[in-house]
Design an enzyme around this catalytic site. Structure first.
Site, short mmCIF file in Angstrom:
data_model
loop_
_atom_site.label_atom_id
_atom_site.label_comp_id
_atom_site.label_asym_id
_atom_site.label_seq_id
_atom_site.Cartn_x
_atom_site.Cartn_y
_atom_site.Cartn_z
N GLY A 63 0.84 -1.26 0.06
CA GLY A 63 0.04 0.08 -0.05
C GLY A 63 0.92 1.08 -0.05
O GLY A 63 2.05 1.22 0.62
N THR A 90 5.15 1.88 5.73
CA THR A 90 3.71 1.78 6.00
C THR A 90 3.21 2.41 7.16
O THR A 90 3.66 3.02 7.71
CB THR A 90 3.55 0.17 6.75
OG1 THR A 90 2.30 0.18 7.05
CG2 THR A 90 4.55 0.00 7.90
N ILE A 91 2.01 3.15 6.56
CA ILE A 91 1.05 4.10 7.51
C ILE A 91 0.96 3.39 8.76
O ILE A 91 0.63 4.10 9.77
CB ILE A 91 -0.15 4.50 6.80
CG1 ILE A 91 -1.09 3.63 6.39
CG2 ILE A 91 0.29 5.43 5.65
CD1 ILE A 91 -2.40 4.30 6.25
N ASP A 92 0.84 2.02 8.92
CA ASP A 92 0.48 1.21 10.00
C ASP A 92 1.36 1.38 11.07
O ASP A 92 0.81 0.86 12.01
CB ASP A 92 0.13 -0.14 9.52
CG ASP A 92 -0.96 -0.43 8.56
OD1 ASP A 92 -2.10 0.35 8.73
OD2 ASP A 92 -0.97 -1.34 7.66
N MET A 101 -7.74 3.20 9.29
CA MET A 101 -7.10 1.90 8.67
C MET A 101 -6.36 1.25 9.86
O MET A 101 -6.26 1.89 11.15
CB MET A 101 -6.14 2.15 7.78
CG MET A 101 -6.64 2.43 6.31
SD MET A 101 -5.63 2.81 5.09
CE MET A 101 -6.73 2.65 3.55
N GLU A 130 -10.26 -0.15 11.93
CA GLU A 130 -10.98 -1.13 11.04
C GLU A 130 -10.68 -2.47 11.48
O GLU A 130 -11.90 -3.18 11.24
CB GLU A 130 -10.46 -0.94 9.68
CG GLU A 130 -8.99 -1.27 9.54
CD GLU A 130 -8.51 -1.50 8.08
OE1 GLU A 130 -9.41 -1.41 6.84
OE2 GLU A 130 -7.49 -1.38 7.66
N ARG A 179 -3.69 7.90 3.76
CA ARG A 179 -2.33 7.36 3.48
C ARG A 179 -1.84 8.18 2.25
O ARG A 179 -0.55 8.09 1.86
CB ARG A 179 -2.39 5.81 3.20
CG ARG A 179 -2.82 5.48 1.92
CD ARG A 179 -2.87 4.09 1.87
NE ARG A 179 -3.46 3.48 0.61
CZ ARG A 179 -3.91 2.24 0.28
NH1 ARG A 179 -3.80 1.32 1.00
NH2 ARG A 179 -4.39 1.92 -0.95
#
EC number: 2.7.1.90
Lengths: 404, 404
Positions: A12, A140-142, A186, A243, A300
């Site tokens: 992503g 990663t944005i996570d 997210m 999410e 993102r």
């Protein structure tokens, strides 16, 4: 014979993923170790297919524009490499491209799935005795990669989330009875993104009432009791939920029936947690004034609201990865270590990609309560969203560049 | 005896609605005609209930901060005034407050419903021979007010939409097969907001493939044929649709079952057009890679992405409304006339609020096609999104002020 390098992006996109490419390009302006810098289209798939473009002729102005352009400018893929002991074909295709273009070093920008590729490819060339350097650059944005203290891409997403929460909170506060506002972020397995909403404050106080994270089993009865009490107290409830919210059995509280077709890692495509929470609040008759905002891919891609700290770290990861190659290192991921919190100082360190591949870093249990987050988390998050990059505007909109 | 004025805000918030208050406050710093400037909480309801706060002591720094704070800082309401020939009670309550606080002028910032209030209240004081000035100041992100060439609030929402479309388009372009991306904007009866997505361009070309507006009857078969062809051509379709999309019979193509409880004007609360379009694309088996982004209230609150032109015009509407009171005018709305497009020049003009009340300005038919918009609309929109206000940041986030 010329010595070249190759860069590709995977997974992503993030707002700052291209800053790592510009970091590599800027390092080559300084050190001139590579004659040509190639980019592969659509990640490792483009390496296999030999779909390369030459990035060597980008002007400094274009490199700077690329640094502030969101979303994988080289395209992306979600491709799971097979074990080379089972099937060597893809590895041979990759090697063929690397040989054909005299690639000395392959930089792969991605998340935990991509570090699996970096790890496998490193082992493969080592076992075959082929002198190719394989280097991973995190994104990663996570913020859920192991071993690195944070990930490039996260700070900007966190800043966008906190900004949007602050603004929509003000918007959601204008009536006498404001009902419930739910933001869905997210975050499939870790709640870093949702937790960043805690940074949105008015008069030094967080505007969010409740934050629900995947790390915390979701207790429906407790949730409804919390929301009911808060609504009765002040006729307004602001909720942020990830999410990936799971129940006590570890099952997602709401799983979309749609599976993302191009996701070969078989991740379930989530979404709809906000709608789920809305529906149970409605069923409990707490109020029927409920709005849901799913931030979606905007969170993102929002370079217009990026963190300068994040942009610079992403650039540094690319720049240092290049330098570390010439310090004789290979088969590593360029991870980030926080050296000091005040002043905020970091360094880029060598990390074994096998420790990152296919793993997830959760928020420490002691940094959260059952419906909020603690001050330790606020302290951790705060330096990551500092500063605003100077975006170039053209005709009222950010000026972005497209490479492919 | 002191002569004071009162300001209140009504209807849905915008990013720049407080700039009109700061315009009034700045005018009073210059002209000092009023001893005190009061704000009523929650619009006309606060006037009736006598819930006033004194804004006179705000420092210049606070006024400037207010100018760049999104969402009705005085709170809002949705209140329909009865005809005073039928029921005078509310009018008497309002007059009581105006008398009690020596209010000479009442500035009401709002949309077409609020201009109905301005109109009725003006008639009432005129008929009663009471010397009170009632002045309307326009605001709405929808840009659908009659008589004014555009509305404060629209330019910022348009800029946010175009920016978000640009960034999510880049994000949605990274795979080999990118599927369909659908953005749902606000816009119940007019498509101005959805149309502003046309401004998002890469290399001078709009990134959006199709724009669907409420002014254009939605033709499902034509839609599916367009989407199918576009997807087959380039494996990517980017669609922007207005929440108020209607079929040939004038019925909303998708009407949410939920009715917004506090909306006393009985507007149906819409939403879900994006999901509806997704579902018909899925049913037609064009692709199952479909993402939907509902921009929600973020599009009307995003001061961090506001248009400087919009901020300045909103401020000017308040400032000029104040000046026009002392030019002897009352019972009008301070509307905007475009004097010149190049260079872009506007002036604030006196508009009869009865021409604005309860009406909707649609996009001219000749500015649209059945699935896109024409160059005339691009030319109209472009000046409205120019410039970025200098937001003050504190700890990585915009610094906003709360009045109530």
């Amino acid at each position: 014979m010329s010595k070249n390098c190759l860069v590709a992006q995977s997974g992503g996109p993030t707002a700052v993923i291209n800053a790592s490419i510009s970091g590599i390009l800027d390092a080559n302006i300084k050190y001139k170790e590579f004659e040509k810098i190639y980019g592969a289209k659509n990640g490792i798939e483009g390496v296999m297919d030999g779909k390369l473009i030459d990035l060597s002729n980008l002007t400094k102005e274009e490199i700077d524009l690329l640094k502030l352009t969101p979303a994988s400018a080289l395209g992306s893929c979600r491709h799971k490499m097979k074990d080379f002991n089972e099937d060597e074909k893809e590895y041979e295709m990759i090697l063929e491209t690397l040989e054909k273009y005299n690639i000395d070093t392959f930089f792969y920008i991605g998340g935990n799935d991509s570090m699996d590729t970096v790890h496998k490819l490193s082992l493969y060339v080592k076992q075959k005795g082929i002198d190719k350097k394989i280097i991973g650059i995190p994104k990663t944005i996570d913020n859920d990669l192991m071993e690195t203290d944070f990930t490039p891409g996260f700070g900007s997403a966190a800043k966008y989330i906190a900004t949007t929460v602050l603004e929509t909170y003000l918007d959601a506060s204008v009536y006498k009875d404001n009902g419930v506002f739910i933001v869905e972020t997210m975050g499939r397995d870790a709640g870093w993104l949702a937790s960043s909403s805690v940074l949105a404050k008015i008069d030094g106080k967080p505007v969010v009432d409740f934050i629900y994270l995947p790390e915390n089993p979701f207790d429906k009865e407790k949730f409804l009791a919390d929301v009911k009490k808060c609504y009765e107290d002040k006729k307004q409830v602001y909720i942020v939920a990830s999410e990936g919210l799971k129940d006590a059995n570890g099952d997602y509280v709401f799983k979309s029936k749609t599976i993302e077709v191009h996701d070969k890692f078989a991740h379930a495509q989530l979404g709809g947690v906000g709608s789920y929470l809305k529906s149970i609040i409605e069923q409990a008759n707490i109020t029927h004034r409920i709005k849901v905002l799913e931030l979606g891919t905007a969170q993102r891609a929002a370079m217009h609201c990026a963190s300068l700290t994040d942009v610079n770290i992403s650039h540094l990861c690319g720049f240092r990865a290049y330098e570390m190659r010439f310090e004789g290192k290979s088969g590593f991921m360029a991870g980030i270590k926080i050296k000091s919190m005040l002043p905020f100082e970091t360094e880029i360190v060598e990390i074994d990609p096998s420790l990152v591949a296919n793993k997830v870093k959760e928020i420490p249990r002691e940094w959260m309560t059952d419906n909020f987050v603690k001050e330790e988390l606020v302290e951790y998050l705060t330096p990551l969203i500092q500063g605003q990059p100077e975006i170039e505007y053209e005709n009222g909109l950010p000026k972005y560049v497209k490479l492919i």
